[in-house]
Design a protein around this motif. Structure first.
Motif, PDB file in Angstrom:
ATOM      1  N   TYR A  94       0.849  -1.126   0.094  1.00 15.87           N
ATOM      2  CA  TYR A  94       0.038  -0.004  -0.084  1.00 15.87           C
ATOM      3  C   TYR A  94       0.918   1.215  -0.110  1.00 15.87           C
ATOM      4  O   TYR A  94       1.896   1.354   0.819  1.00 15.87           O
ATOM      5  CB  TYR A  94      -0.778   0.087   1.344  1.00 15.87           C
ATOM      6  CG  TYR A  94      -1.974  -0.909   1.296  1.00 15.87           C
ATOM      7  CD1 TYR A  94      -2.243  -1.518   0.254  1.00 15.87           C
ATOM      8  CD2 TYR A  94      -3.028  -0.895   2.367  1.00 15.87           C
ATOM      9  CE1 TYR A  94      -3.332  -2.619   0.150  1.00 15.87           C
ATOM     10  CE2 TYR A  94      -3.874  -1.692   2.449  1.00 15.87           C
ATOM     11  CZ  TYR A  94      -4.185  -2.637   1.478  1.00 15.87           C
ATOM     12  OH  TYR A  94      -5.179  -3.614   1.371  1.00 15.87           O
ATOM     13  N   THR A  95       0.388   2.208  -0.901  1.00 13.78           N
ATOM     14  CA  THR A  95       1.322   3.483  -0.865  1.00 13.78           C
ATOM     15  C   THR A  95       0.446   4.448  -0.955  1.00 13.78           C
ATOM     16  O   THR A  95      -0.542   4.681  -1.572  1.00 13.78           O
ATOM     17  CB  THR A  95       2.491   3.708  -2.176  1.00 13.78           C
ATOM     18  OG1 THR A  95       1.817   3.433  -3.291  1.00 13.78           O
ATOM     19  CG2 THR A  95       3.486   2.498  -1.942  1.00 13.78           C
ATOM     20  N   GLY A  96       0.907   5.576  -0.111  1.00 18.87           N
ATOM     21  CA  GLY A  96       0.068   6.945  -0.428  1.00 18.87           C
ATOM     22  C   GLY A  96      -0.301   7.262   1.102  1.00 18.87           C
ATOM     23  O   GLY A  96       0.249   6.748   2.270  1.00 18.87           O
ATOM     24  N   ASP A  97      -0.863   8.511   1.225  1.00 21.23           N
ATOM     25  CA  ASP A  97      -1.393   8.987   2.584  1.00 21.23           C
ATOM     26  C   ASP A  97      -2.209   8.179   3.459  1.00 21.23           C
ATOM     27  O   ASP A  97      -3.058   7.831   2.836  1.00 21.23           O
ATOM     28  CB  ASP A  97      -2.049  10.578   2.086  1.00 21.23           C
ATOM     29  CG  ASP A  97      -2.602  11.165   3.382  1.00 21.23           C
ATOM     30  OD1 ASP A  97      -1.769  11.796   3.996  1.00 21.23           O
ATOM     31  OD2 ASP A  97      -3.724  11.109   3.460  1.00 21.23           O
ATOM     32  N   PRO A  98      -1.747   7.789   4.738  1.00 23.20           N
ATOM     33  CA  PRO A  98      -2.542   6.916   5.315  1.00 23.20           C
ATOM     34  C   PRO A  98      -3.760   7.112   5.616  1.00 23.20           C
ATOM     35  O   PRO A  98      -4.812   6.395   5.470  1.00 23.20           O
ATOM     36  CB  PRO A  98      -1.900   7.133   6.833  1.00 23.20           C
ATOM     37  CG  PRO A  98      -0.452   7.602   6.414  1.00 23.20           C
ATOM     38  CD  PRO A  98      -0.669   8.437   5.263  1.00 23.20           C
ATOM     39  N   LYS A  99      -4.577   8.461   5.685  1.00 21.08           N
ATOM     40  CA  LYS A  99      -5.724   8.897   5.857  1.00 21.08           C
ATOM     41  C   LYS A  99      -6.480   8.656   4.507  1.00 21.08           C
ATOM     42  O   LYS A  99      -7.765   8.107   4.598  1.00 21.08           O
ATOM     43  CB  LYS A  99      -5.816  10.571   5.952  1.00 21.08           C
ATOM     44  CG  LYS A  99      -5.697  10.670   7.593  1.00 21.08           C
ATOM     45  CD  LYS A  99      -5.936  12.290   7.907  1.00 21.08           C
ATOM     46  CE  LYS A  99      -5.567  12.640   9.053  1.00 21.08           C
ATOM     47  NZ  LYS A  99      -5.542  14.192   9.422  1.00 21.08           N
ATOM     48  N   MET A 100      -5.975   9.107   3.464  1.00 21.09           N
ATOM     49  CA  MET A 100      -6.437   8.485   1.988  1.00 21.09           C
ATOM     50  C   MET A 100      -6.707   7.190   1.846  1.00 21.09           C
ATOM     51  O   MET A 100      -7.552   6.819   1.196  1.00 21.09           O
ATOM     52  CB  MET A 100      -5.582   9.257   0.947  1.00 21.09           C
ATOM     53  CG  MET A 100      -6.370   9.770  -0.035  1.00 21.09           C
ATOM     54  SD  MET A 100      -7.562  11.125   0.386  1.00 21.09           S
ATOM     55  CE  MET A 100      -7.784  12.155  -0.972  1.00 21.09           C
ATOM     56  N   ILE A 101      -5.677   6.275   2.426  1.00 21.89           N
ATOM     57  CA  ILE A 101      -5.754   4.656   2.367  1.00 21.89           C
ATOM     58  C   ILE A 101      -7.079   4.315   2.906  1.00 21.89           C
ATOM     59  O   ILE A 101      -7.803   3.567   2.479  1.00 21.89           O
ATOM     60  CB  ILE A 101      -4.541   4.411   2.827  1.00 21.89           C
ATOM     61  CG1 ILE A 101      -3.268   4.256   1.907  1.00 21.89           C
ATOM     62  CG2 ILE A 101      -4.812   2.818   2.929  1.00 21.89           C
ATOM     63  CD1 ILE A 101      -2.074   3.951   2.274  1.00 21.89           C
ATOM     64  N   GLU A 102      -7.071   4.869   4.095  1.00 17.51           N
ATOM     65  CA  GLU A 102      -8.509   4.571   4.888  1.00 17.51           C
ATOM     66  C   GLU A 102      -9.674   4.907   4.166  1.00 17.51           C
ATOM     67  O   GLU A 102     -10.675   4.025   4.304  1.00 17.51           O
ATOM     68  CB  GLU A 102      -8.204   4.956   6.289  1.00 17.51           C
ATOM     69  CG  GLU A 102      -7.242   4.372   7.411  1.00 17.51           C
ATOM     70  CD  GLU A 102      -7.253   3.037   7.181  1.00 17.51           C
ATOM     71  OE1 GLU A 102      -8.516   2.128   7.534  1.00 17.51           O
ATOM     72  OE2 GLU A 102      -6.193   2.503   7.117  1.00 17.51           O
ATOM     73  N   LEU A 103      -9.748   6.156   3.678  1.00 16.44           N
ATOM     74  CA  LEU A 103     -10.782   6.619   3.004  1.00 16.44           C
ATOM     75  C   LEU A 103     -11.126   5.746   1.682  1.00 16.44           C
ATOM     76  O   LEU A 103     -12.285   5.382   1.535  1.00 16.44           O
ATOM     77  CB  LEU A 103     -10.443   7.956   2.349  1.00 16.44           C
ATOM     78  CG  LEU A 103     -11.703   8.846   2.157  1.00 16.44           C
ATOM     79  CD1 LEU A 103     -12.857   9.022   3.549  1.00 16.44           C
ATOM     80  CD2 LEU A 103     -11.247  10.106   1.759  1.00 16.44           C
ATOM     81  N   ALA A 104     -10.371   5.467   0.972  1.00 17.18           N
ATOM     82  CA  ALA A 104     -10.215   4.494  -0.329  1.00 17.18           C
ATOM     83  C   ALA A 104     -10.876   3.103   0.247  1.00 17.18           C
ATOM     84  O   ALA A 104     -11.774   2.639  -0.472  1.00 17.18           O
ATOM     85  CB  ALA A 104      -8.929   4.259  -0.826  1.00 17.18           C
ATOM     86  N   LYS A 105      -9.947   2.698   1.210  1.00 13.10           N
ATOM     87  CA  LYS A 105     -10.551   1.317   1.769  1.00 13.10           C
ATOM     88  C   LYS A 105     -12.079   1.208   2.190  1.00 13.10           C
ATOM     89  O   LYS A 105     -12.896   0.238   1.742  1.00 13.10           O
ATOM     90  CB  LYS A 105      -9.687   0.723   2.955  1.00 13.10           C
ATOM     91  CG  LYS A 105      -8.645   0.155   2.427  1.00 13.10           C
ATOM     92  CD  LYS A 105      -7.651   0.147   3.620  1.00 13.10           C
ATOM     93  CE  LYS A 105      -7.991  -0.822   4.712  1.00 13.10           C
ATOM     94  NZ  LYS A 105      -6.851  -0.809   5.726  1.00 13.10           N
ATOM     95  N   GLU A 106     -12.548   2.353   2.941  1.00 17.26           N
ATOM     96  CA  GLU A 106     -14.096   2.699   3.382  1.00 17.26           C
ATOM     97  C   GLU A 106     -14.878   2.684   2.113  1.00 17.26           C
ATOM     98  O   GLU A 106     -15.918   2.132   1.959  1.00 17.26           O
ATOM     99  CB  GLU A 106     -14.266   3.908   4.058  1.00 17.26           C
ATOM    100  CG  GLU A 106     -15.485   4.064   4.770  1.00 17.26           C
ATOM    101  CD  GLU A 106     -15.434   5.130   6.091  1.00 17.26           C
ATOM    102  OE1 GLU A 106     -16.532   5.562   6.035  1.00 17.26           O
ATOM    103  OE2 GLU A 106     -14.316   5.474   6.637  1.00 17.26           O
ATOM    104  N   PHE A 107     -14.473   3.614   1.048  1.00 20.37           N
ATOM    105  CA  PHE A 107     -15.460   3.964  -0.229  1.00 20.37           C
ATOM    106  C   PHE A 107     -15.481   2.414  -0.992  1.00 20.37           C
ATOM    107  O   PHE A 107     -16.566   2.112  -1.516  1.00 20.37           O
ATOM    108  CB  PHE A 107     -14.689   4.798  -1.024  1.00 20.37           C
ATOM    109  CG  PHE A 107     -15.089   6.124  -1.060  1.00 20.37           C
ATOM    110  CD1 PHE A 107     -16.553   6.485  -1.077  1.00 20.37           C
ATOM    111  CD2 PHE A 107     -14.614   7.036  -0.242  1.00 20.37           C
ATOM    112  CE1 PHE A 107     -16.972   7.788  -0.922  1.00 20.37           C
ATOM    113  CE2 PHE A 107     -14.863   8.666   0.057  1.00 20.37           C
ATOM    114  CZ  PHE A 107     -16.345   8.985  -0.504  1.00 20.37           C
ATOM    115  N   LEU A 108     -14.424   1.729  -0.901  1.00 20.93           N
ATOM    116  CA  LEU A 108     -14.239   0.531  -1.842  1.00 20.93           C
ATOM    117  C   LEU A 108     -14.805  -0.849  -1.101  1.00 20.93           C
ATOM    118  O   LEU A 108     -14.720  -1.809  -1.785  1.00 20.93           O
ATOM    119  CB  LEU A 108     -12.970   0.210  -2.726  1.00 20.93           C
ATOM    120  CG  LEU A 108     -12.612   1.550  -3.393  1.00 20.93           C
ATOM    121  CD1 LEU A 108     -11.196   1.390  -3.834  1.00 20.93           C
ATOM    122  CD2 LEU A 108     -13.451   1.644  -4.722  1.00 20.93           C
TER     123      LEU A 108
END
Length: 392
Positions: free
Chosen positions: A374-388
Motif C-alpha cells: 500500500y502506498t500513499g497518504d494513510p488517511k487517504m488509504i483508509e478513505l479509499a478502503k472505506e469507499f471501496l
C-alpha cells in the motif's frame, strides 16, 4: 561517473510513452507530483545527490532522433503523428526534479505538468540504481557470466514454451548490463522471447516494445474522479484513445477484487487480457478465469501477463498451473537485468499527488493485492478502503 549518461530519450519503459500520448490528449493541464521511495532502506554515499544532479541536468540535451521517430511511426501505428511531432519537440526539464541528500538518505521529487513530468520516473530509478553500485564500488559479475546466465534462462523459458519479455529498466544494474541481456536474448532465432519494455533497446535489437499503462494511470483517476469511478474511467479513457489497441488492463491498483467488479463484459471482451503485478499469482489466475467464465467468455481466448518479481521457478509454477485454462505471458524484470552477483535495489517512484482546479493537492493511493505494498497518504488509504468496502 562522467561516462554515465542517457544516450536516448527512448531509454524508458514503453508504457510511459503510451501514457504520455493519452495524457497529452486528455489531461494536458494537470499538474502532478512524484516521490522516490527507498523501500530497501539503502544507504547513499556522500555526494550522491550531486552526482545524480549532474546527470539529470545533462538529460535536457536528449531529443528524439529522426530514426527513432520513424521506428515509432512504423512499429506503433496507434501513436499518431501529432503526438510523434510533440515528442520530437519534447525535452526533459531538470528544474522539475528536486534532489536532496541528508546523511545517507536520499529524497527525490518531481513536480510539474503531468504530460511533461511523466517520463522522469523510469530513468531516475535506473540512474539511482546504477550510481548506487558505482559509488559504493560494488563489483558485478563479468560480462561473460551475465551473458551465460541470461542464455541459460532463455533456454529454460524456451523449453517451457512460454512467451516472455524483458521488463527490467527501472532496477537494472546498469545500461551495460541491460544491453548484454538484450544481446543474449536476441541471439537465437528460435526463441519465445517477444520484446522489451524498453523502447530504446527494442529499437536497437529489432524487437517489439511492450507495455500499456501503469498504476499511475489509475491512481490519477482515483484522485481526480473518486475511488469508485477510478478503474472504470481509467479503462474508458484508455479505450477512447487507443480504440482497442494496447489491450492489457492492469488489475491491482485498488485490489483485484474491486477491479473485477468494474471490469464488466464490455471491457472483458474489448481488452485482450489483464496484467498481474501483486499478490498470489495462482489465486489471481483462478479469479481471472472465473471472471471470464461468468461473462461467457472462453478464458483460452484471453491471457494474463505476469510481471511481479518473477524468477524461473515462479514462471514454471504459473505456466504449469495455467496450462489449458488461460493464455499466459511473462514480463521479467530485475531477475534479468540485475542478476549480477549483487543484491538488487528495492526502490520505486510513485505518483503521490494531483493538483485540483483550486490548486489544492489531492493525495493519491495504491492499494495493491499485498498490504505491504500500500502506498500513499494513510488517511487517504483508509478513505479509499472505506469507499471501496475493502476489509483487511
Amino acid at each position: 561517473m562522467q561516462n554515465m549518461t542517457f544516450n536516448s530519450i527512448l531509454d524508458n519503459d514503453f508504457y510511459k510513452i503510451t501514457m504520455q500520448n493519452a495524457v497529452v490528449k486528455l489531461f494536458p493541464s494537470q499538474t502532478v507530483k512524484y516521490q522516490f521511495i527507498n523501500r530497501g532502506k539503502h544507504h547513499f554515499p556522500e555526494g550522491f545527490d550531486h552526482a545524480l544532479r549532474e546527470i539529470v541536468n545533462k538529460m535536457a540535451e536528449l531529443k528524439l532522433t529522426k530514426d527513432e521517430k520513424k521506428f515509432l511511426a512504423k512499429t506503433c501505428p496507434y501513436l499518431d503523428l501529432p503526438y510523434l511531432d510533440f515528442l520530437e519537440g519534447y525535452h526533459y526539464d531538470p528544474s522539475e526534479v528536486k534532489i536532496l541528500q541528508t546523511g545517507n538518505d536520499l529524497s527525490v521529487t518531481v513536480e510539474g505538468l503531468w504530460y511533461r513530468t511523466i517520463l522522469w520516473e523510469v530513468p531516475l530509478l535506473a540512474l539511482i540504481s546504477e550510481l548506487h553500485y558505482e559509488m559504493n564500488h560494488m563489483e558485478r559479475d563479468s560480462n561473460e557470466i551475465v551473458m551465460a546466465k541470461t542464455l541459460e534462462k532463455a533456454d529454460s523459458l524456451n523449453k517451457l514454451g512460454v512467451t516472455f519479455a524483458e521488463f527490467g529498466t527501472r532496477r537494472r544494474h546498469s545500461y551495460k548490463v541491460q544491453n548484454l541481456v538484450m544481446e543474449a536474448l536476441t541471439q537465437k532465432k528460435e526463441s519465445t522471447f517477444i520484446g522489451s519494455s524498453n523502447v530504446h533497446f527494442a529499437m536497437k535489437y529489432g524487437v517489439k516494445p511492450i507495455g500499456t499503462h501503469a498504476h499511475e494511470w489509475f491512481m490519477f483517476h482515483g484522485a481526480e474522479f473518486g475511488f469508485k469511478m477510478a478503474n472504470e474511467l481509467a479503462l474508458e479513457h484508455w479505450v477512447d484513445v487507443y480504440r482497442g489497441d494496447l489491450g492489457v488492463a492492469l488489475s491491482d491498483t485498488y485490489t483485484t477484487d474491486v477491479f473485477f467488479q468494474q471490469f464488466d463484459k464490455k471491457f472483458a471482451k474489448l481488452f485482450d487480457g489483464v496484467r498481474h503485478d501483486s499478490g498470489d499469482p495462482l489465486e489471481f489466475a483462478d479469479k481471472t478465469i472465473a471472471h471470464y467464465q461468468r461473462h461467457s467468455i472462453n478464458p483460452l481466448f484471453k491471457y494474463i501477463i505476469f510481471s511481479d518479481g518473477l524468477n524461473l521457478e515462479k514462471v514454471e509454477e504459473i505456466t504449469n498451473y495455467c496450462k489449458g485454462k488461460i493464455g499466459v505471458s511473462f514480463g521479467i524484470g530485475t531477475n534479468l537485468t540485475n542478476d549480477v552477483g549483487l543484491k538488487p535495489m528495492n526502490i520505486v517512484m510513485k505518483l503521490i499527488g494531483v493538483q485540483s482546479l483550486n490548486k489544492e493537492w489531492i493525495p493519491t493511493v495504491k492499494l495493491s493485492d499485498e498490504h505491504g505494498k500500500y502506498t500513499g497518504d494513510p488517511k487517504m488509504i483508509e478513505l479509499a478502503k472505506e469507499f471501496l468496502r475493502i476489509k483487511d
